[in-house]
Design a protein around this motif. Structure first.
Motif, PDB file in Angstrom:
ATOM      1  N   ASP A  97       0.823  -1.214   0.000  1.00 35.76           N
ATOM      2  CA  ASP A  97       0.000   0.000   0.000  1.00 35.76           C
ATOM      3  C   ASP A  97       0.856   1.264   0.000  1.00 35.76           C
ATOM      4  O   ASP A  97       1.647   1.480   0.909  1.00 35.76           O
ATOM      5  CB  ASP A  97      -0.917   0.020   1.238  1.00 35.76           C
ATOM      6  CG  ASP A  97      -1.873  -1.162   1.266  1.00 35.76           C
ATOM      7  OD1 ASP A  97      -2.665  -1.290   0.327  1.00 35.76           O
ATOM      8  OD2 ASP A  97      -1.809  -1.948   2.230  1.00 35.76           O
ATOM      9  N   THR A 144      -3.243   2.207  -3.001  1.00 38.94           N
ATOM     10  CA  THR A 144      -4.320   1.675  -2.168  1.00 38.94           C
ATOM     11  C   THR A 144      -4.337   2.309  -0.785  1.00 38.94           C
ATOM     12  O   THR A 144      -5.305   2.148  -0.052  1.00 38.94           O
ATOM     13  CB  THR A 144      -4.179   0.144  -2.017  1.00 38.94           C
ATOM     14  OG1 THR A 144      -2.829  -0.151  -1.635  1.00 38.94           O
ATOM     15  CG2 THR A 144      -4.502  -0.572  -3.317  1.00 38.94           C
ATOM     16  N   GLU A 145      -3.276   3.010  -0.442  1.00 37.42           N
ATOM     17  CA  GLU A 145      -3.200   3.604   0.898  1.00 37.42           C
ATOM     18  C   GLU A 145      -4.374   4.546   1.148  1.00 37.42           C
ATOM     19  O   GLU A 145      -4.895   4.631   2.257  1.00 37.42           O
ATOM     20  CB  GLU A 145      -1.866   4.341   1.079  1.00 37.42           C
ATOM     21  CG  GLU A 145      -1.616   4.812   2.501  1.00 37.42           C
ATOM     22  CD  GLU A 145      -1.559   3.681   3.527  1.00 37.42           C
ATOM     23  OE1 GLU A 145      -2.361   3.722   4.487  1.00 37.42           O
ATOM     24  OE2 GLU A 145      -0.740   2.775   3.379  1.00 37.42           O
ATOM     25  N   TRP A 168      -7.463   3.050   2.787  1.00 36.34           N
ATOM     26  CA  TRP A 168      -7.427   2.950   4.253  1.00 36.34           C
ATOM     27  C   TRP A 168      -7.805   4.290   4.875  1.00 36.34           C
ATOM     28  O   TRP A 168      -8.539   4.344   5.868  1.00 36.34           O
ATOM     29  CB  TRP A 168      -6.045   2.495   4.726  1.00 36.34           C
ATOM     30  CG  TRP A 168      -5.755   1.089   4.304  1.00 36.34           C
ATOM     31  CD1 TRP A 168      -5.020   0.688   3.229  1.00 36.34           C
ATOM     32  CD2 TRP A 168      -6.231  -0.107   4.926  1.00 36.34           C
ATOM     33  NE1 TRP A 168      -5.004  -0.689   3.141  1.00 36.34           N
ATOM     34  CE2 TRP A 168      -5.734  -1.204   4.164  1.00 36.34           C
ATOM     35  CE3 TRP A 168      -7.014  -0.363   6.042  1.00 36.34           C
ATOM     36  CZ2 TRP A 168      -6.006  -2.523   4.500  1.00 36.34           C
ATOM     37  CZ3 TRP A 168      -7.282  -1.692   6.378  1.00 36.34           C
ATOM     38  CH2 TRP A 168      -6.786  -2.744   5.623  1.00 36.34           C
ATOM     39  N   LEU A 189     -11.430  -1.904  -3.009  1.00 31.18           N
ATOM     40  CA  LEU A 189     -10.429  -2.612  -3.813  1.00 31.18           C
ATOM     41  C   LEU A 189     -11.012  -3.283  -5.055  1.00 31.18           C
ATOM     42  O   LEU A 189     -10.260  -3.778  -5.896  1.00 31.18           O
ATOM     43  CB  LEU A 189      -9.717  -3.675  -2.963  1.00 31.18           C
ATOM     44  CG  LEU A 189      -8.757  -3.152  -1.904  1.00 31.18           C
ATOM     45  CD1 LEU A 189      -8.251  -4.299  -1.038  1.00 31.18           C
ATOM     46  CD2 LEU A 189      -7.598  -2.393  -2.529  1.00 31.18           C
ATOM     47  N   THR A 225       3.548  -6.991   3.596  1.00 29.10           N
ATOM     48  CA  THR A 225       2.529  -5.973   3.828  1.00 29.10           C
ATOM     49  C   THR A 225       1.840  -6.163   5.172  1.00 29.10           C
ATOM     50  O   THR A 225       1.703  -7.296   5.647  1.00 29.10           O
ATOM     51  CB  THR A 225       1.483  -5.983   2.693  1.00 29.10           C
ATOM     52  OG1 THR A 225       0.493  -4.981   2.941  1.00 29.10           O
ATOM     53  CG2 THR A 225       0.800  -7.339   2.549  1.00 29.10           C
ATOM     54  N   THR A 284      -1.210  -5.358   5.441  1.00 24.26           N
ATOM     55  CA  THR A 284      -2.569  -5.668   5.014  1.00 24.26           C
ATOM     56  C   THR A 284      -2.897  -7.142   5.261  1.00 24.26           C
ATOM     57  O   THR A 284      -2.065  -8.009   4.995  1.00 24.26           O
ATOM     58  CB  THR A 284      -2.727  -5.339   3.509  1.00 24.26           C
ATOM     59  OG1 THR A 284      -2.483  -3.946   3.330  1.00 24.26           O
ATOM     60  CG2 THR A 284      -4.105  -5.678   2.987  1.00 24.26           C
TER      61      THR A 284
END
Length: 197
Positions: A13, A19-20, A23, A86, A114, A116
């Protein structure tokens, strides 16, 4: 010191893919559900941390106290929200796809490390594999729910290095967060910091 690179270990991420911000979207939404607004400064402190740490920062910033059961429910809500986000197209960070492809074509061992959880990382990994000319993105993947401690602890990177059977001194870690860079250095690798959030 080895004369050649043994492996490259990547964060996900904010390092490889955009993709950060998912969050962040989920954290800001949870703060509103709890009757407050999370500050940009608090959000910045959550980047690259564990869910427990991130929630602690959010709760303190918003001024709420949650039970353990409520915190578990909040964590699940954030993960479910991110899972929904996502499903959209994958957006690579500048140069990330090319770097990963270069490593794969050179037969250089790679790992994804990660924070995640696996159920979310697998969604991104499937899209990455499709984008890499049919090559698998990584030889090894280590997710946040598969390690004894999370970044900034070095154990996630040490676990990946052990799985790759490489010495830390020959590894480069690519990270966008302070906690990730700290973990990579503590594991004994060189760290390449990528500007992100």
């Amino acid at each position: 010191m080895p004369k050649s690179l043994a492996a490259v270990l990547f964060d996900m991420d904010g390092t490889l893919v955009e993709t950060e911000q998912h969050w962040g979207t989920a954290m800001f939404a949870l703060a509103r559900r709890l009757g407050g607004e999370m500050s940009a400064e608090a959000r910045e402190r959550t980047v690259g941390t564990s869910m427990a740490t991130a929630l602690g920062i959010l709760y303190a910033d918003v001024g709420v106290t949650r039970t353990e059961a409520e915190a578990r429910a909040d964590a699940r809500w954030i993960e479910d929200t991110v899972a929904g986000l996502l499903t959209g197209p994958l957006t690579w960070r500048p140069g990330a796809r090319e770097l990963l492809l270069e490593a794969r074509h050179a037969a250089l061992p790679t790992a994804l490390v990660t924070t995640t959880p696996r159920r979310l990382a697998d969604v991104v990994l499937a899209k990455m594999d499709r984008d890499l000319d049919g090559l698998p993105a990584f030889d090894v993947t280590v997710c946040g729910d598969e390690v004894p401690a999370r970044k900034p602890d070095p154990s996630p990177y040490r676990q990946a290095m052990a799985a790759l059977e490489v010495d830390a001194a020959g590894c480069v870690v690519v990270e966008d967060s302070l906690s990730g860079a700290t973990a990579g250095l503590a594991a004994g690798a060189a760290v390449l910091g990528v500007p992100s959030l």
